[in-house]
Design a protein around this motif. Structure first.
Motif, PDB file in Angstrom:
ATOM      1  N   THR A 143      58.708  13.025  19.421  1.00  0.00           N
ATOM      2  CA  THR A 143      58.649  13.560  20.730  1.00  0.00           C
ATOM      3  C   THR A 143      57.391  12.745  21.321  1.00  0.00           C
ATOM      4  N   HIS A 144      57.211  12.608  22.463  1.00  0.00           N
ATOM      5  CA  HIS A 144      56.257  12.114  23.232  1.00  0.00           C
ATOM      6  C   HIS A 144      55.975  12.988  24.317  1.00  0.00           C
ATOM      7  N   PRO A 145      54.832  13.038  24.923  1.00  0.00           N
ATOM      8  CA  PRO A 145      54.273  13.982  26.032  1.00  0.00           C
ATOM      9  C   PRO A 145      54.928  13.320  27.353  1.00  0.00           C
ATOM     10  N   PHE A 146      55.148  14.532  28.177  1.00  0.00           N
ATOM     11  CA  PHE A 146      55.515  14.077  29.759  1.00  0.00           C
ATOM     12  C   PHE A 146      54.358  13.456  30.251  1.00  0.00           C
ATOM     13  N   PRO A 147      54.546  12.662  31.293  1.00  0.00           N
ATOM     14  CA  PRO A 147      53.496  11.794  31.872  1.00  0.00           C
ATOM     15  C   PRO A 147      52.859  12.528  33.104  1.00  0.00           C
ATOM     16  N   TYR A 148      52.107  13.912  32.710  1.00  0.00           N
ATOM     17  CA  TYR A 148      51.594  14.859  33.409  1.00  0.00           C
ATOM     18  C   TYR A 148      50.492  13.956  34.613  1.00  0.00           C
ATOM     19  N   GLY A 149      50.305  14.212  35.749  1.00  0.00           N
ATOM     20  CA  GLY A 149      49.561  13.383  36.520  1.00  0.00           C
ATOM     21  C   GLY A 149      50.423  12.231  37.160  1.00  0.00           C
ATOM     22  N   ASP A 150      51.383  11.792  36.835  1.00  0.00           N
ATOM     23  CA  ASP A 150      51.792  10.729  37.092  1.00  0.00           C
ATOM     24  C   ASP A 150      53.131  11.307  38.225  1.00  0.00           C
ATOM     25  N   GLU A 151      52.777  11.218  39.590  1.00  0.00           N
ATOM     26  CA  GLU A 151      53.770  11.777  40.618  1.00  0.00           C
ATOM     27  C   GLU A 151      55.190  10.945  40.591  1.00  0.00           C
ATOM     28  N   ARG A 152      55.233   9.831  40.048  1.00  0.00           N
ATOM     29  CA  ARG A 152      56.512   8.997  40.090  1.00  0.00           C
ATOM     30  C   ARG A 152      57.566   9.681  39.045  1.00  0.00           C
ATOM     31  N   PHE A 153      57.149  10.542  38.233  1.00  0.00           N
ATOM     32  CA  PHE A 153      57.999  11.509  37.321  1.00  0.00           C
ATOM     33  C   PHE A 153      58.395  12.643  37.795  1.00  0.00           C
ATOM     34  N   GLY A 154      57.806  13.079  38.851  1.00  0.00           N
ATOM     35  CA  GLY A 154      57.989  14.336  39.447  1.00  0.00           C
ATOM     36  C   GLY A 154      56.604  15.312  39.133  1.00  0.00           C
ATOM     37  N   LEU A 155      56.749  16.506  39.773  1.00  0.00           N
ATOM     38  CA  LEU A 155      55.733  17.340  39.541  1.00  0.00           C
ATOM     39  C   LEU A 155      56.017  18.521  38.812  1.00  0.00           C
ATOM     40  N   PRO A 156      55.548  18.451  37.406  1.00  0.00           N
ATOM     41  CA  PRO A 156      55.973  19.426  36.717  1.00  0.00           C
ATOM     42  C   PRO A 156      55.456  21.015  36.973  1.00  0.00           C
ATOM     43  N   GLN A 157      56.723  21.964  36.747  1.00  0.00           N
ATOM     44  CA  GLN A 157      56.168  23.539  37.145  1.00  0.00           C
ATOM     45  C   GLN A 157      55.980  24.219  35.939  1.00  0.00           C
ATOM     46  N   ARG A 158      55.688  23.421  34.654  1.00  0.00           N
ATOM     47  CA  ARG A 158      55.301  24.184  33.597  1.00  0.00           C
ATOM     48  C   ARG A 158      54.518  23.158  32.690  1.00  0.00           C
ATOM     49  N   ASP A 159      53.742  23.757  31.674  1.00  0.00           N
ATOM     50  CA  ASP A 159      52.674  22.680  31.013  1.00  0.00           C
ATOM     51  C   ASP A 159      53.160  22.352  29.363  1.00  0.00           C
ATOM     52  N   ASP A 160      54.550  22.744  29.235  1.00  0.00           N
ATOM     53  CA  ASP A 160      54.958  22.583  27.889  1.00  0.00           C
ATOM     54  C   ASP A 160      55.914  21.185  27.706  1.00  0.00           C
ATOM     55  N   LEU A 161      56.107  20.493  28.764  1.00  0.00           N
ATOM     56  CA  LEU A 161      57.051  19.477  28.873  1.00  0.00           C
ATOM     57  C   LEU A 161      56.909  18.362  27.902  1.00  0.00           C
ATOM     58  N   GLU A 162      57.892  17.829  27.269  1.00  0.00           N
ATOM     59  CA  GLU A 162      57.737  16.802  26.300  1.00  0.00           C
ATOM     60  C   GLU A 162      59.401  16.278  26.013  1.00  0.00           C
ATOM     61  N   PHE A 163      59.207  14.874  25.920  1.00  0.00           N
ATOM     62  CA  PHE A 163      60.666  14.037  25.469  1.00  0.00           C
ATOM     63  C   PHE A 163      60.893  13.845  24.051  1.00  0.00           C
ATOM     64  N   GLU A 164      62.047  14.156  23.772  1.00  0.00           N
ATOM     65  CA  GLU A 164      62.498  13.891  22.443  1.00  0.00           C
ATOM     66  C   GLU A 164      63.460  12.910  22.375  1.00  0.00           C
ATOM     67  N   LEU A 165      63.316  11.798  21.291  1.00  0.00           N
ATOM     68  CA  LEU A 165      64.451  10.802  21.158  1.00  0.00           C
ATOM     69  C   LEU A 165      65.654  11.211  20.303  1.00  0.00           C
ATOM     70  N   LEU A 166      66.747  10.905  21.127  1.00  0.00           N
ATOM     71  CA  LEU A 166      68.132  11.364  20.621  1.00  0.00           C
ATOM     72  C   LEU A 166      68.719   9.982  20.280  1.00  0.00           C
ATOM     73  N   VAL A 167      69.460   9.742  19.093  1.00  0.00           N
ATOM     74  CA  VAL A 167      70.170   8.576  18.910  1.00  0.00           C
ATOM     75  C   VAL A 167      71.573   8.846  18.378  1.00  0.00           C
TER      76      VAL A 167
END
Length: 186
Positions: free
Chosen positions: A153-177
């Motif tokens: 996993t890697h964290p969501f880019p909080y603070g970078d509005e190009r990726f949206g405005l998070p409505q929760r503080d636990d967002l992260e991405f997971e790699l799927l292959v």
């Protein structure tokens, strides 16, 4: 979209910079705001703000080793996905299907075409993508299509509005292959 429109086979083409506004409108409609709630891919409950913008789309279109695929039916843009060649694998992203066209198998068709292209045209062994872990239903959809969760996993880019405005503080991405060689033979 009525049933007769769904029987017309989709066509695929590579996007040009002139397509950027239509791509932005499609992606936003599939993921953001109330309109996105007509489909099942909405992120409206976890993210507000933009998902992409014209400059970002043009950057993807013009990047070497990158292909933004447009999916049209009867001349209308109904889906898109981004493929990027990264060594021996391809990265899959910016996947969107118009909400009114969701649920009829179009997403499976687009994903299969992306995998075919990556395997046959780029001769890559694996497709990779990242998905927000809170999107349990979407991850399950990819797993039914042969993708495996890696736990990386890697964290969501909080603070970078190009990726949206998070409505929760636990967002992260997971790699799927997905191993494309196995998919083609198995």
């Amino acid at each position: 979209m009525d049933t007769s429109e769904r029987t017309v086979q989709p066509t695929f083409r590579t996007a040009t910079p002139a397509d950027a506004p239509a791509v932005v409108a499609l992606v936003e409609s599939a993921y953001r705001g109330d309109a996105s709630r007509a489909g099942w891919t909405t992120e409206a409950d976890i993210l507000e703000g933009q998902r992409t913008d014209p400059a970002g789309v043009v950057e993807v279109i013009e990047k070497p080793g990158s292909r933004l695929v447009l999916v049209e039916r009867a001349g209308e843009l109904i889906g898109c996905c981004h493929l990027e060649r990264r060594g021996n694998h391809a990265y899959f992203g910016m996947f969107a299907v118009r909400p009114s066209a969701q649920g009829g198998g179009l997403g499976k068709t687009v994903l299969a075409e992306a995998e075919r292209f990556a395997a046959e045209e780029w001769d890559v062994a694996q497709m990779q993508m990242t998905v927000i872990t809170a999107r349990v239903d979407l991850i399950a959809w990819y797993e039914r299509r042969g993708y495996t969760r890696t736990g990386q996993t890697h964290p969501f880019p909080y603070g970078d509005e190009r990726f949206g405005l998070p409505q929760r503080d636990d967002l992260e991405f997971e790699l799927l292959v997905k191993d494309l060689a196995t998919a083609a033979t198995g």
